[in-house]
Design a protein around this motif. Structure first.
Motif, short mmCIF file in Angstrom:
data_model
loop_
_atom_site.label_atom_id
_atom_site.label_comp_id
_atom_site.label_asym_id
_atom_site.label_seq_id
_atom_site.Cartn_x
_atom_site.Cartn_y
_atom_site.Cartn_z
N THR A 1 0.80 -1.22 0.00
CA THR A 1 0.00 0.00 0.00
C THR A 1 0.83 1.27 0.00
N ARG A 2 0.19 2.33 -0.42
CA ARG A 2 0.82 3.66 -0.38
C ARG A 2 0.94 4.13 1.07
N GLU A 3 -0.17 4.11 1.79
CA GLU A 3 -0.19 4.61 3.15
C GLU A 3 -0.05 3.50 4.18
N ASN A 4 -0.09 2.27 3.73
CA ASN A 4 0.08 1.09 4.57
C ASN A 4 -0.77 1.11 5.84
N PRO A 5 -2.11 1.03 5.73
CA PRO A 5 -2.95 1.02 6.93
C PRO A 5 -2.72 -0.22 7.78
N TYR A 6 -2.09 -1.24 7.20
CA TYR A 6 -1.85 -2.47 7.96
C TYR A 6 -0.90 -2.20 9.12
N SER A 7 -0.11 -1.12 9.05
CA SER A 7 0.78 -0.78 10.15
C SER A 7 -0.01 -0.23 11.33
N TYR A 8 -1.29 0.05 11.14
CA TYR A 8 -2.13 0.54 12.21
C TYR A 8 -2.61 -0.58 13.13
N LEU A 9 -2.18 -1.79 12.85
CA LEU A 9 -2.60 -2.91 13.67
C LEU A 9 -2.14 -2.70 15.10
N ASP A 10 -3.11 -2.67 16.01
CA ASP A 10 -2.74 -2.53 17.42
C ASP A 10 -2.72 -3.90 18.08
N ASN A 11 -1.70 -4.14 18.87
CA ASN A 11 -1.52 -5.42 19.56
C ASN A 11 -1.42 -6.61 18.61
N GLU A 12 -1.11 -6.38 17.36
CA GLU A 12 -0.98 -7.44 16.37
C GLU A 12 -2.19 -8.36 16.34
N VAL A 13 -3.36 -7.76 16.48
CA VAL A 13 -4.61 -8.51 16.46
C VAL A 13 -5.35 -8.15 15.18
N ILE A 14 -5.71 -9.16 14.41
CA ILE A 14 -6.46 -8.92 13.19
C ILE A 14 -7.53 -10.00 13.02
N THR A 15 -8.49 -9.69 12.18
CA THR A 15 -9.44 -10.69 11.69
C THR A 15 -9.41 -10.61 10.17
N ILE A 16 -9.27 -11.75 9.52
CA ILE A 16 -9.37 -11.82 8.07
C ILE A 16 -10.56 -12.69 7.75
N SER A 17 -11.43 -12.17 6.91
CA SER A 17 -12.61 -12.90 6.50
C SER A 17 -12.59 -13.02 4.98
N THR A 18 -12.84 -14.22 4.47
CA THR A 18 -12.85 -14.40 3.01
C THR A 18 -13.61 -15.66 2.65
N TRP A 19 -14.02 -15.76 1.41
CA TRP A 19 -14.57 -16.98 0.84
C TRP A 19 -13.45 -17.58 -0.01
N VAL A 20 -13.18 -18.85 0.21
CA VAL A 20 -12.12 -19.55 -0.53
C VAL A 20 -12.70 -20.80 -1.16
N ASN A 21 -12.42 -21.01 -2.42
CA ASN A 21 -12.78 -22.24 -3.12
C ASN A 21 -11.46 -22.85 -3.57
N VAL A 22 -10.98 -23.83 -2.82
CA VAL A 22 -9.65 -24.39 -3.06
C VAL A 22 -9.70 -25.47 -4.12
#
Length: 160
Positions: free
Chosen positions: A133-154
Motif C-alpha cells: 500500500t501507499r499509506e500502509n494502513p496495515y501498520s495501524y494494527l494494534d496489539n498485532e490482532v487482526i481478523t481476516i474474512s474471506t470466501w475460498v474455493n480451493v
C-alpha cells in the motif's frame, strides 16, 4: 478459525505476515518455495481487531451461506482495513472498498470466476494480488490482532 460461520479451531495457526508486502494468492516472503493458492478468493476483508462470535455469525447469516451479489458493511469504528469484493476492478487493480482505498494490483492476470457474492478471482500458481500500500494502513494494527474474512474455493493448494 471459523468455517461456514462455525468455530473450528481457537488457536492461532499462522505467523503475523509482513505488512509492507501483503499478497493474496502467493506468499511473496518465500518466493523460492511453493506457497501458493490454486483456487478462488472472494470478498476478502481485514479488520484491525478481533470480531466477536456474534459479528461472525451475523456476517455469515447475511449472505455467505448462499450465492448472491450484494455485500454491505458499515465501518463505524474504522476497523475495516481492507475490503476486496472482487466485483469492483479495473484492468490492473482490484478496488479496495474500505475507507483506506488501498487497491491491489493484479499480477500475471488472475482470471474472473464465480464467487459466493458475485465475482471472485481464480489463482493458478502463477498469479496473485499485490496489496502493498501507499499509506500502509496495515501498520495501524494494534496489539498485532487482526481478523481476516474471506470466501475460498480451493482447487489444489500446496503449503498454503
Amino acid at each position: 478459525m471459523y468455517v461456514d460461520g462455525a468455530l473450528k479451531d481457537d488457536s492461532p495457526n499462522f505467523e503475523m505476515f509482513n505488512t509492507k508486502d501483503m499478497t493474496l494468492g502467493f506468499e511473496l516472503a518465500r518466493p523460492n518455495e511453493e506457497h501458493y493458492l490454486d483456487g478462488s478468493l472472494d470478498d476478502v476483508a481485514m479488520f484491525n481487531r478481533v470480531l466477536s462470535e456474534e459479528e461472525i455469525a451475523a456476517s455469515y447469516a447475511s449472505g455467505f451461506g448462499e450465492k448472491n451479489n450484494v455485500s454491505i458493511f458499515a465501518d463505524i469504528d474504522q476497523s475495516l482495513l481492507l475490503w476486496l469484493r472482487m466485483d469492483d476492478n479495473t484492468s490492473t487493480h482490484v478496488i479496495d472498498q474500505s475507507s483506506y482505498e488501498n487497491d491491489c494490483e493484479m499480477v500475471n492476470s488472475p482470471e474472473k470466476a464465480v464467487g459466493i457474492m458475485g465475482d471472485a478471482f481464480n489463482f493458478n500458481r502463477s498469479n496473485y494480488l499485490n496489496c502493498s500500500t501507499r499509506e500502509n494502513p496495515y501498520s495501524y494494527l494494534d496489539n498485532e490482532v487482526i481478523t481476516i474474512s474471506t470466501w475460498v474455493n480451493v482447487g489444489d493448494s500446496r503449503n498454503a
